[in-house]
Design an enzyme around this catalytic site. Structure first.
Site, PDB file in Angstrom:
ATOM      1  N   LYS A  53       0.838  -1.205   0.000  1.00 38.85           N
ATOM      2  CA  LYS A  53       0.000   0.000   0.000  1.00 38.85           C
ATOM      3  C   LYS A  53       0.874   1.256   0.000  1.00 38.85           C
ATOM      4  O   LYS A  53       0.614   2.205  -0.741  1.00 38.85           O
ATOM      5  CB  LYS A  53      -0.946  -0.014   1.212  1.00 38.85           C
ATOM      6  CG  LYS A  53      -2.082  -1.010   1.031  1.00 38.85           C
ATOM      7  CD  LYS A  53      -2.802  -1.382   2.319  1.00 38.85           C
ATOM      8  CE  LYS A  53      -3.801  -2.518   2.039  1.00 38.85           C
ATOM      9  NZ  LYS A  53      -4.379  -3.105   3.240  1.00 38.85           N
ATOM     10  N   GLN A  97      -5.023  -1.955   9.286  1.00 38.75           N
ATOM     11  CA  GLN A  97      -4.908  -3.293   8.717  1.00 38.75           C
ATOM     12  C   GLN A  97      -5.529  -4.334   9.656  1.00 38.75           C
ATOM     13  O   GLN A  97      -5.238  -4.365  10.850  1.00 38.75           O
ATOM     14  CB  GLN A  97      -3.416  -3.596   8.470  1.00 38.75           C
ATOM     15  CG  GLN A  97      -3.147  -4.875   7.712  1.00 38.75           C
ATOM     16  CD  GLN A  97      -3.646  -4.866   6.275  1.00 38.75           C
ATOM     17  OE1 GLN A  97      -3.676  -3.822   5.613  1.00 38.75           O
ATOM     18  NE2 GLN A  97      -4.067  -6.000   5.784  1.00 38.75           N
ATOM     19  N   ASP A 120     -11.484   2.163   3.587  1.00 42.44           N
ATOM     20  CA  ASP A 120     -11.787   0.726   3.541  1.00 42.44           C
ATOM     21  C   ASP A 120     -13.279   0.483   3.311  1.00 42.44           C
ATOM     22  O   ASP A 120     -13.678  -0.611   2.949  1.00 42.44           O
ATOM     23  CB  ASP A 120     -11.433   0.088   4.900  1.00 42.44           C
ATOM     24  CG  ASP A 120     -10.204  -0.805   4.819  1.00 42.44           C
ATOM     25  OD1 ASP A 120      -9.910  -1.295   3.717  1.00 42.44           O
ATOM     26  OD2 ASP A 120      -9.564  -1.003   5.865  1.00 42.44           O
TER      27      ASP A 120
HETATM   28  N1  GUN Z   1      -6.974  -7.342   5.804  1.00 46.71           N
HETATM   29  C1  GUN Z   1      -7.263  -8.106   4.720  1.00 46.71           C
HETATM   30  N2  GUN Z   1      -7.952  -7.400   3.809  1.00 46.71           N
HETATM   31  C2  GUN Z   1      -8.094  -6.165   4.315  1.00 46.71           C
HETATM   32  C3  GUN Z   1      -8.701  -4.966   3.835  1.00 46.71           C
HETATM   33  O1  GUN Z   1      -9.273  -4.903   2.745  1.00 46.71           O
HETATM   34  N3  GUN Z   1      -8.612  -3.895   4.656  1.00 46.71           N
HETATM   35  C4  GUN Z   1      -8.016  -3.942   5.874  1.00 46.71           C
HETATM   36  N4  GUN Z   1      -8.010  -2.852   6.604  1.00 46.71           N
HETATM   37  N5  GUN Z   1      -7.448  -5.025   6.341  1.00 46.71           N
HETATM   38  C5  GUN Z   1      -7.484  -6.126   5.565  1.00 46.71           C
END
Ligand code: GUN
Length: 286
Positions: A53, A97, A120
């Site tokens: 990211k 996350q 998200d």
């Molecule tokens: N962990 C796995 N997929 C995601 C996601 O799309 N967003 C977040 N914040 N954590 C994750």
């Protein structure tokens, strides 16, 4: 018949070029999209995602901050950080996350993120807006699934879409987005009776259950569009989707590979959400 492979990487790259152009226009007005990613603990997969990211931000000229908290960090410490980021004007998007360590309540954390910065799309207000069809930041993987289908030239309206899986992160929101695109939607899950028969009526089959190669050709109507959201690590170290790709290849009309299908779209949609959030927070029309 051999299914057409939906090239997620190529589609994702094309969208990133478009995002880069939009970001450059914003930069000319003195606005740099800013994303804060928060990682608690040292889950190896999460570390990889967080790194990807930050790299995507760098490539697009975004500002990014990565906050790494120890696994033992308290919920209060995390909530204080979110509060600080909510009030930071150079940060337009906040992503915590998941999964979080067990002693932290995920819901309290998601609820604490400002809706305007909820890139998200997990905040209950964002989810509610999605369900009633109001403008909101869309959850990244589900939005990526819709983009993959549309950019493959496939019409969604009027089709029967079957979603296998009912998670809050993928199954439920992807079903809502397909509905918004005027599909007739069925959601299947672990308690569904005769899932195979239902899946076989799908024009569009979206699979998000987290079980390697669980869905083979007996679930697929000839010519169907099969979107595989699963990413599973096999004992030999290789990655596999929830769909048995080789098995469905002669039956499906279109199929996404793993890796290289839905996966690359998730971060691209996160970049798109961050751009959108930056525009909205600066009162710039779409
Ligand atoms: N962990 C796995 N997929 C995601 C996601 O799309 N967003 C977040 N914040 N954590 C994750």
């Amino acid at each position: 018949m051999c299914a057409q492979r939906i090239e997620g990487k190529a589609i994702s790259d094309a969208i990133r070029v478009e995002i880069g152009e939009e970001a450059a226009k914003l930069a000319a007005r003195g606005i740099v999209p800013g994303l804060a990613v928060v990682l608690v603990g040292d889950d190896p997969a999460s570390k990889v995602y967080v790194g990807s990211k930050a790299k995507a931000c760098e490539q697009l000229g975004y500002y990014s901050e990565v906050h790494r908290l120890e696994a033992a960090a308290s919920q209060d410490e995390l909530l204080q950080l979110i509060d600080k980021l909510n009030n930071q004007s150079n940060i337009h998007g906040i992503l915590v996350q998941l999964p979080l360590p067990k002693h932290i309540d995920e819901k309290s954390v998601i609820d604490a993120i400002s809706v305007a910065k909820d890139v998200d799309g997990f905040h209950p207000v964002s989810v509610g807006n999605l369900v009633i069809g109001d403008d909101s930041l869309l959850p990244c993987t589900p939005a990526g699934v819709i983009e993959l289908i549309k950019r493959s030239g496939i019409e969604i309206a009027g089709k029967h879409a079957v979603v296998i899986g009912r998670s809050n992160i993928v199954g439920k929101p992807v079903a809502m987005l397909l509905l918004r695109e005027h599909a007739t939607v069925t959601i299947c899950h672990s308690r569904t009776a005769d899932m195979e028969a239902i899946a076989k009526t799908a024009d569009i089959l979206v699979v998000a259950i987290g079980k390697a190669k669980a869905i083979g050709r007996s679930f697929v109507k000839p010519g169907a569009i099969v979107i595989d959201v699963g990413i599973n690590r096999l004992s030999d170290g290789k990655l596999a989707g929830d769909v048995d790709y080789d098995d469905v290849l002669d039956t499906a009309g279109y199929v996404t590979p793993v890796p290289g299908g839905v996966g690359p779209m998730t971060i691209t949609m996160l970049m798109l959400n961050t751009l959108k959030a930056a525009k909205q927070q600066n009162q710039i029309e779409e």
